[in-house]
Design a protein around this motif. Structure first.
Motif, PDB file in Angstrom:
ATOM      1  N   LEU A  77       0.824  -1.211   0.000  1.00 29.22           N
ATOM      2  CA  LEU A  77       0.000   0.000   0.000  1.00 29.22           C
ATOM      3  C   LEU A  77       0.850   1.249   0.000  1.00 29.22           C
ATOM      4  CD1 LEU A  77      -2.736   1.477   0.274  1.00 29.22           C
ATOM      5  CD2 LEU A  77      -2.477   1.233   2.753  1.00 29.22           C
ATOM      6  N   ALA A  78       1.786   1.350   0.944  1.00 26.91           N
ATOM      7  CA  ALA A  78       2.571   2.579   1.069  1.00 26.91           C
ATOM      8  C   ALA A  78       3.789   2.356   1.951  1.00 26.91           C
ATOM      9  CB  ALA A  78       1.715   3.682   1.677  1.00 26.91           C
ATOM     10  N   HIS A  79       4.780   3.191   1.723  1.00 29.59           N
ATOM     11  CA  HIS A  79       5.910   3.292   2.639  1.00 29.59           C
ATOM     12  C   HIS A  79       5.686   4.569   3.441  1.00 29.59           C
ATOM     13  CE1 HIS A  79       9.926   2.992   4.281  1.00 29.59           C
ATOM     14  NE2 HIS A  79      10.019   4.298   4.100  1.00 29.59           N
ATOM     15  N   CYS A  80       5.788   4.487   4.742  1.00 28.34           N
ATOM     16  CA  CYS A  80       5.537   5.682   5.545  1.00 28.34           C
ATOM     17  C   CYS A  80       6.583   5.821   6.649  1.00 28.34           C
ATOM     18  CB  CYS A  80       4.128   5.660   6.132  1.00 28.34           C
ATOM     19  SG  CYS A  80       3.704   4.168   6.979  1.00 28.34           S
ATOM     20  N   SER A  81       6.695   7.027   7.131  1.00 26.51           N
ATOM     21  CA  SER A  81       7.645   7.360   8.178  1.00 26.51           C
ATOM     22  C   SER A  81       7.110   6.917   9.534  1.00 26.51           C
ATOM     23  CB  SER A  81       7.887   8.870   8.199  1.00 26.51           C
ATOM     24  OG  SER A  81       8.666   9.225   9.325  1.00 26.51           O
ATOM     25  N   CYS A  82       8.028   6.535  10.393  1.00 31.56           N
ATOM     26  CA  CYS A  82       7.652   6.210  11.771  1.00 31.56           C
ATOM     27  C   CYS A  82       7.988   7.378  12.696  1.00 31.56           C
ATOM     28  CB  CYS A  82       8.384   4.962  12.242  1.00 31.56           C
ATOM     29  SG  CYS A  82       7.962   3.487  11.313  1.00 31.56           S
ATOM     30  N   ASN A  95       7.233  10.526  12.491  1.00 29.54           N
ATOM     31  CA  ASN A  95       6.111  11.432  12.752  1.00 29.54           C
ATOM     32  C   ASN A  95       4.815  10.667  13.035  1.00 29.54           C
ATOM     33  OD1 ASN A  95       5.441  10.451  10.267  1.00 29.54           O
ATOM     34  ND2 ASN A  95       5.452  12.416   9.211  1.00 29.54           N
ATOM     35  N   MET A  96       4.942   9.374  13.293  1.00 28.62           N
ATOM     36  CA  MET A  96       3.827   8.477  13.620  1.00 28.62           C
ATOM     37  C   MET A  96       2.865   8.287  12.449  1.00 28.62           C
ATOM     38  SD  MET A  96       3.086   9.087  17.641  1.00 28.62           S
ATOM     39  CE  MET A  96       1.961   7.742  17.621  1.00 28.62           C
ATOM     40  N   GLU A  97       3.312   8.560  11.241  1.00 27.33           N
ATOM     41  CA  GLU A  97       2.486   8.347  10.070  1.00 27.33           C
ATOM     42  C   GLU A  97       2.051   6.882   9.967  1.00 27.33           C
ATOM     43  OE1 GLU A  97       2.693   9.229   5.270  1.00 27.33           O
ATOM     44  OE2 GLU A  97       4.558   8.839   6.344  1.00 27.33           O
ATOM     45  N   ASP A  98       2.958   5.956  10.315  1.00 26.36           N
ATOM     46  CA  ASP A  98       2.623   4.532  10.249  1.00 26.36           C
ATOM     47  C   ASP A  98       1.479   4.178  11.198  1.00 26.36           C
ATOM     48  OD1 ASP A  98       4.413   5.031  12.438  1.00 26.36           O
ATOM     49  OD2 ASP A  98       4.885   2.899  12.544  1.00 26.36           O
ATOM     50  N   VAL A  99       1.492   4.747  12.393  1.00 28.22           N
ATOM     51  CA  VAL A  99       0.447   4.485  13.377  1.00 28.22           C
ATOM     52  C   VAL A  99      -0.880   5.082  12.921  1.00 28.22           C
ATOM     53  CG1 VAL A  99      -0.286   4.897  15.766  1.00 28.22           C
ATOM     54  CG2 VAL A  99       2.100   4.349  15.271  1.00 28.22           C
ATOM     55  N   LEU A 100      -0.840   6.304  12.417  1.00 28.39           N
ATOM     56  CA  LEU A 100      -2.061   6.960  11.958  1.00 28.39           C
ATOM     57  C   LEU A 100      -2.699   6.216  10.792  1.00 28.39           C
ATOM     58  CD1 LEU A 100      -0.861  10.665  12.178  1.00 28.39           C
ATOM     59  CD2 LEU A 100      -2.462   9.508  13.708  1.00 28.39           C
ATOM     60  N   MET A 101      -1.886   5.807   9.821  1.00 23.76           N
ATOM     61  CA  MET A 101      -2.417   5.089   8.672  1.00 23.76           C
ATOM     62  C   MET A 101      -2.971   3.726   9.078  1.00 23.76           C
ATOM     63  SD  MET A 101       0.292   6.099   5.679  1.00 23.76           S
ATOM     64  CE  MET A 101      -0.547   5.331   4.320  1.00 23.76           C
ATOM     65  N   THR A 102      -2.257   3.031   9.944  1.00 20.11           N
ATOM     66  CA  THR A 102      -2.718   1.727  10.418  1.00 20.11           C
ATOM     67  C   THR A 102      -4.048   1.858  11.145  1.00 20.11           C
ATOM     68  OG1 THR A 102      -0.461   0.895  10.600  1.00 20.11           O
ATOM     69  CG2 THR A 102      -2.129  -0.254  11.876  1.00 20.11           C
ATOM     70  N   ASN A 103      -4.155   2.837  12.028  1.00 26.25           N
ATOM     71  CA  ASN A 103      -5.405   3.037  12.770  1.00 26.25           C
ATOM     72  C   ASN A 103      -6.560   3.418  11.847  1.00 26.25           C
ATOM     73  OD1 ASN A 103      -4.200   2.364  15.172  1.00 26.25           O
ATOM     74  ND2 ASN A 103      -3.832   4.477  15.793  1.00 26.25           N
ATOM     75  N   VAL A 143      -1.871  -4.546   2.671  1.00 25.51           N
ATOM     76  CA  VAL A 143      -3.285  -4.851   2.907  1.00 25.51           C
ATOM     77  C   VAL A 143      -3.656  -6.023   1.999  1.00 25.51           C
ATOM     78  CG1 VAL A 143      -3.886  -2.477   3.568  1.00 25.51           C
ATOM     79  CG2 VAL A 143      -4.082  -3.182   1.186  1.00 25.51           C
ATOM     80  N   PRO A 144      -4.788  -6.677   2.260  1.00 21.36           N
ATOM     81  CA  PRO A 144      -5.212  -7.740   1.339  1.00 21.36           C
ATOM     82  C   PRO A 144      -5.402  -7.177  -0.067  1.00 21.36           C
ATOM     83  CG  PRO A 144      -6.517  -7.784   3.354  1.00 21.36           C
ATOM     84  CD  PRO A 144      -5.708  -6.528   3.384  1.00 21.36           C
ATOM     85  N   ALA A 145      -4.998  -7.933  -1.069  1.00 22.52           N
ATOM     86  CA  ALA A 145      -5.085  -7.466  -2.460  1.00 22.52           C
ATOM     87  C   ALA A 145      -6.508  -7.033  -2.823  1.00 22.52           C
ATOM     88  CB  ALA A 145      -4.589  -8.560  -3.406  1.00 22.52           C
ATOM     89  N   SER A 146      -7.498  -7.717  -2.280  1.00 26.60           N
ATOM     90  CA  SER A 146      -8.890  -7.381  -2.608  1.00 26.60           C
ATOM     91  C   SER A 146      -9.345  -6.053  -2.000  1.00 26.60           C
ATOM     92  CB  SER A 146      -9.829  -8.494  -2.118  1.00 26.60           C
ATOM     93  OG  SER A 146      -9.766  -8.613  -0.706  1.00 26.60           O
ATOM     94  N   LEU A 202      -7.074  -3.347  -1.684  1.00 23.79           N
ATOM     95  CA  LEU A 202      -6.046  -2.358  -2.012  1.00 23.79           C
ATOM     96  C   LEU A 202      -6.635  -1.051  -2.539  1.00 23.79           C
ATOM     97  CD1 LEU A 202      -3.079  -1.566  -2.268  1.00 23.79           C
ATOM     98  CD2 LEU A 202      -3.074  -2.661  -4.527  1.00 23.79           C
ATOM     99  N   GLU A 203      -7.573  -1.119  -3.459  1.00 22.66           N
ATOM    100  CA  GLU A 203      -8.143   0.111  -4.031  1.00 22.66           C
ATOM    101  C   GLU A 203      -8.829   0.947  -2.948  1.00 22.66           C
ATOM    102  OE1 GLU A 203     -11.482   1.565  -7.257  1.00 22.66           O
ATOM    103  OE2 GLU A 203     -10.654  -0.454  -7.444  1.00 22.66           O
ATOM    104  N   GLU A 204      -9.621   0.303  -2.118  1.00 24.24           N
ATOM    105  CA  GLU A 204     -10.312   1.001  -1.030  1.00 24.24           C
ATOM    106  C   GLU A 204      -9.314   1.621  -0.049  1.00 24.24           C
ATOM    107  OE1 GLU A 204     -13.576  -0.100   2.447  1.00 24.24           O
ATOM    108  OE2 GLU A 204     -12.655  -1.696   1.287  1.00 24.24           O
ATOM    109  N   ALA A 205      -8.284   0.867   0.304  1.00 23.06           N
ATOM    110  CA  ALA A 205      -7.268   1.362   1.232  1.00 23.06           C
ATOM    111  C   ALA A 205      -6.511   2.544   0.630  1.00 23.06           C
ATOM    112  CB  ALA A 205      -6.310   0.238   1.600  1.00 23.06           C
ATOM    113  N   SER A 206      -6.191   2.472  -0.655  1.00 23.10           N
ATOM    114  CA  SER A 206      -5.486   3.569  -1.338  1.00 23.10           C
ATOM    115  C   SER A 206      -6.302   4.858  -1.294  1.00 23.10           C
ATOM    116  CB  SER A 206      -5.192   3.201  -2.792  1.00 23.10           C
ATOM    117  OG  SER A 206      -4.316   2.113  -2.869  1.00 23.10           O
TER     118      SER A 206
END
Length: 124
Positions: free
Chosen positions: A57-62, A64-72, A107-110, A112-116
């Motif tokens: 899905l994405a590469h994100c910085s840890c 600035n907590m971008e990874d936590v925000l995106m995961t949540n 994310v699951p391939a099915s 991916l579009e929604e997550a993007s």
């Protein structure tokens, strides 16, 4: 019998009702990083019982907590996410508390579009 993958209880030779592992087989999903039980339990499975292929899905910085925000955000929309730390990121998390090299999100391939669309701030 206790599942070696998630700790669920089930009968010998049966599939685990929580994660789908069969009998005493070694789990085949390589979650890596900070994968948690919730993501493993919600991860979709194919007709053969195997976990659906993860899609990048994405590469994100840890830092600035971008990874936590995106995961949540993704988990709030019931999209399971696997966080995999790049290079020596897991070691960095132990030493300084965050990964300086960031994290890759899958994310699951099915889904991916929604997550993007979600991470771009678009409406669903």
């Amino acid at each position: 019998m206790w599942c070696p993958n998630c700790g669920g209880d089930y009968g010998e030779g049966e599939r685990c009702p929580v994660c789908g592992t069969r009998g005493t087989e070694t789990p085949k999903a390589e979650w890596g990083g900070d994968s948690d039980l919730e993501a493993a339990m919600k991860w979709p499975r194919g007709d053969d019982g195997e976990p659906e292929t993860p899609a990048f899905l994405a590469h994100c910085s840890c830092l600035n907590m971008e990874d936590v925000l995106m995961t949540n955000l993704l988990m709030a929309y019931d999209i399971p996410v696997i966080k995999n730390y790049c290079e020596n990121g897991s070691f960095g998390r132990i030493v300084i508390g965050v990964s300086g090299s960031g994290a890759d999100l899958y994310v699951p391939a099915s889904r991916l579009e929604e997550a993007s669309r979600l991470v771009k701030g678009e409406e669903l």
